[in-house]
Design an enzyme around this catalytic site. Structure first.
Site: not given
Ligand code: SF4
Length: 286
Positions: A222-223, A99, A40, A127, A194, A12, A166, A129
């Site tokens: 990888s989530s 990101c 990941h 996670h 996202c 992405c 996301t 993030e």
């Molecule tokens: S937020 Fe979306 S564009 Fe950004 S790293 Fe995660 S999946 Fe990729």
């Protein structure tokens, strides 16, 4: 056997950006550490390790005598605020590959915390993030991943701001966010899933109904890849593999049409090698 590749498969925008930042530091011959694996995907992180990139779990792992010569990359998942504070205090050079979509969520929870809101993050509490986002709201967020955890919500005395990881499932978000809204009297809800995730999930839903087998390619941790495999498995026989070596010919028996999708951290060369293996080893249908 026919092969159909889902639209929006593979890297992405945010992952491409993070990998490009890392690549440019390597080509500048800088000594680079990443805070956690850059993405990941084990094959990609193995490749960077062979090119001298070291993964550290904490900024405190960096010794004082290394600081001058090292650049630290924050990956696309982002990092909690205290990491930036500690790096600034110790003079550590940070290259921020968070990101922009994740950065926007961090800014949102930070702003609403300052305004006195409670924060709810819909996502997986372990996670990176989500850990990072929580680190921008003083680690005070209530983190909810599923319907059972809705019981943790009580009508707080303060207003509440809700955001999503996301890569959270869109279908589940639609139901869960409505349920959260109905339980709170003063709430503002941001759908922060996202666009890349939405497109990817919709593309596999479209494809899975038309094939006999879905092959989902991506890291086992990888989530977003796990979510894709779960979505596919609800519709059709599905295999989640990391590389072509995980795919055995017997898996392909009886499938006339095979669909392929890949997580946001799966590089194109891995997807192509899986396609090649299926083309070579799949049944020939006359
Ligand atoms: S937020 Fe979306 S564009 Fe950004 S790293 Fe995660 S999946 Fe990729």
């Amino acid at each position: 056997m026919k092969i159909q590749v889902a639209e929006h498969s593979g890297y992405c925008y945010g992952v491409k950006r993070a990998v490009n930042i890392l690549e440019s530091l390597i080509s500048d011959h800088q000594k680079v550490y990443t805070l956690g694996p850059i993405i990941h995907n084990k094959q990609v992180t193995d490749y960077y390790e062979q090119n001298g990139v070291l993964v550290i779990d904490n900024i405190s792992d960096l010794r004082d005598n290394e600081i001058e010569s090292v650049s630290v990359v924050i990956r696309s998942h982002g990092a909690p605020k205290h990491i930036y504070d500690e790096a600034a205090a110790r003079g550590i050079k940070i290259h921020d590959a968070t990101c922009p979509y994740v950065k926007k969520i961090q800014n949102t929870v930070s702003t609403y915390t300052t305004k006195g809101y409670n924060i709810i993050i819909v996502g997986n509490a372990v996670h990176p993030e989500v850990i990072g986002i929580n680190g921008w709201c003083e680690n005070q967020a209530l983190i909810i991943e599923n319907f059972e955890q809705l019981e943790l919500i009580k009508d707080f005395n303060r207003p509440t701001c809700v955001v999503a990881q996301t890569t959270y499932s869109i279908k589940q978000w639609e139901i869960l966010s409505k349920e959260i809204e109905s339980r709170l009297s003063d709430v503002i809800i941001f759908n922060t899933i996202c666009h890349a995730t939405e497109q990817r999930q919709q593309a596999v839903l479209d494809l899975a109904g038309k094939v006999d087998l879905m092959v989902v390619v991506g890291g086992k941790h990888s989530s977003n890849t796990i979510k894709l495999a779960e979505l596919c498995a609800k519709q059709v026989k599905t295999i989640h593999i990391e590389t072509k070596d995980d795919l055995i010919s017997v898996d392909l028996i009886g499938s006339k049409i095979v669909g392929i999708t890949a997580g946001a951290s799966t590089p194109d060369w891995i997807i192509q090698s899986v396609i090649l293996k299926i083309e070579n080893e799949g049944e020939v249908i006359f």
